[in-house]
Motif scaffolding. Structure first.
Motif, PDB file in Angstrom:
ATOM      1  N   LYS A 271       3.716   5.605  -5.705  1.00 54.84           N
ATOM      2  CA  LYS A 271       3.534   5.619  -7.160  1.00 54.84           C
ATOM      3  C   LYS A 271       2.475   6.639  -7.578  1.00 54.84           C
ATOM      4  O   LYS A 271       2.645   7.370  -8.549  1.00 54.84           O
ATOM      5  CB  LYS A 271       3.135   4.221  -7.635  1.00 54.84           C
ATOM      6  CG  LYS A 271       2.899   4.104  -9.118  1.00 54.84           C
ATOM      7  CD  LYS A 271       2.503   2.685  -9.496  1.00 54.84           C
ATOM      8  CE  LYS A 271       2.194   2.581 -10.971  1.00 54.84           C
ATOM      9  NZ  LYS A 271       1.766   1.222 -11.340  1.00 54.84           N
ATOM     10  N   GLU A 272       1.381   6.704  -6.825  1.00 54.23           N
ATOM     11  CA  GLU A 272       0.265   7.592  -7.156  1.00 54.23           C
ATOM     12  C   GLU A 272       0.440   9.015  -6.614  1.00 54.23           C
ATOM     13  O   GLU A 272      -0.324   9.916  -6.960  1.00 54.23           O
ATOM     14  CB  GLU A 272      -1.034   7.000  -6.611  1.00 54.23           C
ATOM     15  CG  GLU A 272      -1.411   5.681  -7.268  1.00 54.23           C
ATOM     16  CD  GLU A 272      -2.607   5.017  -6.620  1.00 54.23           C
ATOM     17  OE1 GLU A 272      -3.155   5.572  -5.633  1.00 54.23           O
ATOM     18  OE2 GLU A 272      -2.988   3.929  -7.083  1.00 54.23           O
ATOM     19  N   GLY A 273       1.430   9.216  -5.717  1.00 53.54           N
ATOM     20  CA  GLY A 273       1.639  10.539  -5.141  1.00 53.54           C
ATOM     21  C   GLY A 273       0.645  10.907  -4.054  1.00 53.54           C
ATOM     22  O   GLY A 273       0.401  12.078  -3.791  1.00 53.54           O
ATOM     23  N   HIS A 274       0.077   9.903  -3.395  1.00 51.66           N
ATOM     24  CA  HIS A 274      -0.916  10.162  -2.346  1.00 51.66           C
ATOM     25  C   HIS A 274      -0.845   9.041  -1.307  1.00 51.66           C
ATOM     26  O   HIS A 274      -1.069   7.878  -1.633  1.00 51.66           O
ATOM     27  CB  HIS A 274      -2.318  10.222  -2.948  1.00 51.66           C
ATOM     28  CG  HIS A 274      -3.378  10.525  -1.949  1.00 51.66           C
ATOM     29  ND1 HIS A 274      -3.743  11.807  -1.614  1.00 51.66           N
ATOM     30  CD2 HIS A 274      -4.152   9.707  -1.199  1.00 51.66           C
ATOM     31  CE1 HIS A 274      -4.701  11.764  -0.706  1.00 51.66           C
ATOM     32  NE2 HIS A 274      -4.962  10.499  -0.435  1.00 51.66           N
TER      33      HIS A 274
ATOM     34  N   GLN B 120       2.297   1.624  -3.503  1.00 53.19           N
ATOM     35  CA  GLN B 120       1.274   2.128  -4.427  1.00 53.19           C
ATOM     36  C   GLN B 120       1.010   3.614  -4.189  1.00 53.19           C
ATOM     37  O   GLN B 120       0.863   4.390  -5.130  1.00 53.19           O
ATOM     38  CB  GLN B 120      -0.024   1.323  -4.284  1.00 53.19           C
ATOM     39  CG  GLN B 120      -1.081   1.660  -5.296  1.00 53.19           C
ATOM     40  CD  GLN B 120      -0.677   1.299  -6.722  1.00 53.19           C
ATOM     41  OE1 GLN B 120       0.059   0.350  -6.947  1.00 53.19           O
ATOM     42  NE2 GLN B 120      -1.158   2.059  -7.679  1.00 53.19           N
ATOM     43  N   GLY B 121       0.964   4.023  -2.930  1.00 55.05           N
ATOM     44  CA  GLY B 121       0.763   5.430  -2.598  1.00 55.05           C
ATOM     45  C   GLY B 121       1.904   6.303  -3.099  1.00 55.05           C
ATOM     46  O   GLY B 121       1.677   7.409  -3.583  1.00 55.05           O
TER      47      GLY B 121
ATOM     48  N   GLU C 258       6.311  13.905  -3.773  1.00 52.36           N
ATOM     49  CA  GLU C 258       6.620  14.244  -5.155  1.00 52.36           C
ATOM     50  C   GLU C 258       8.085  14.649  -5.245  1.00 52.36           C
ATOM     51  O   GLU C 258       8.710  14.971  -4.243  1.00 52.36           O
ATOM     52  CB  GLU C 258       5.736  15.376  -5.671  1.00 52.36           C
ATOM     53  CG  GLU C 258       5.920  16.685  -4.937  1.00 52.36           C
ATOM     54  CD  GLU C 258       5.006  17.787  -5.454  1.00 52.36           C
ATOM     55  OE1 GLU C 258       4.157  17.515  -6.322  1.00 52.36           O
ATOM     56  OE2 GLU C 258       5.157  18.912  -4.990  1.00 52.36           O
TER      57      GLU C 258
ATOM     58  N   SER D  67       0.832  -1.210   0.000  1.00 56.11           N
ATOM     59  CA  SER D  67       0.000   0.000   0.000  1.00 56.11           C
ATOM     60  C   SER D  67       0.861   1.253   0.000  1.00 56.11           C
ATOM     61  O   SER D  67       0.556   2.225  -0.705  1.00 56.11           O
ATOM     62  CB  SER D  67      -0.926   0.010   1.214  1.00 56.11           C
ATOM     63  OG  SER D  67      -1.875  -1.026   1.125  1.00 56.11           O
TER      64      SER D  67
ATOM     65  N   GLU E  87       1.456  13.876   0.290  1.00 54.71           N
ATOM     66  CA  GLU E  87       1.549  13.807  -1.165  1.00 54.71           C
ATOM     67  C   GLU E  87       3.012  13.894  -1.596  1.00 54.71           C
ATOM     68  O   GLU E  87       3.527  14.974  -1.872  1.00 54.71           O
ATOM     69  CB  GLU E  87       0.708  14.913  -1.794  1.00 54.71           C
ATOM     70  CG  GLU E  87      -0.770  14.732  -1.489  1.00 54.71           C
ATOM     71  CD  GLU E  87      -1.648  15.823  -2.053  1.00 54.71           C
ATOM     72  OE1 GLU E  87      -1.130  16.896  -2.427  1.00 54.71           O
ATOM     73  OE2 GLU E  87      -2.863  15.598  -2.116  1.00 54.71           O
TER      74      GLU E  87
END
Length: 92
Positions: A31-34, A28-29, A49, A25, A47
């Motif tokens: 990867k998604e930036g969240h 994945q977070g 980045e 998890s 977030e």
């Protein structure tokens, strides 16, 4: 768990499958930036980045094995810095 809107702490016993699921998890977070961390007492949202600093340590001492991972990044919270443009002129 401790939360004040700016920090979050949770400690519990988990089996290896649960730890794998948590790490998936987090991956994945990233990867998604969240990333959202929560439990019954509160939540924190981050977030990530840009460039992230990664630190990994592992140790075995007196029958206790430990892995520590730290991921950190800087956040520019001033929007006016992003909106400013640079102009360079010569005397010509």
């Amino acid at each position: 768990m401790r939360t004040d809107g700016k920090s979050f702490r949770h400690e519990s016993l988990q089996d290896t499958k649960a730890i794998r699921d948590l790490l998936k998890s987090i991956s994945q977070g990233l990867k998604e930036g969240h990333l959202s961390f929560s439990d019954a007492d509160g939540e924190i949202v981050m977030e990530p980045e840009g460039l992230l600093q990664f630190k990994l340590t592992a140790a075995k001492r007196q029958g206790r094995h430990r892995i520590n991972m730290r991921i950190s990044w800087q956040v520019d919270e001033s929007p006016e810095k992003k909106e400013k443009s640079l102009a360079v002129r010569s005397r010509r």
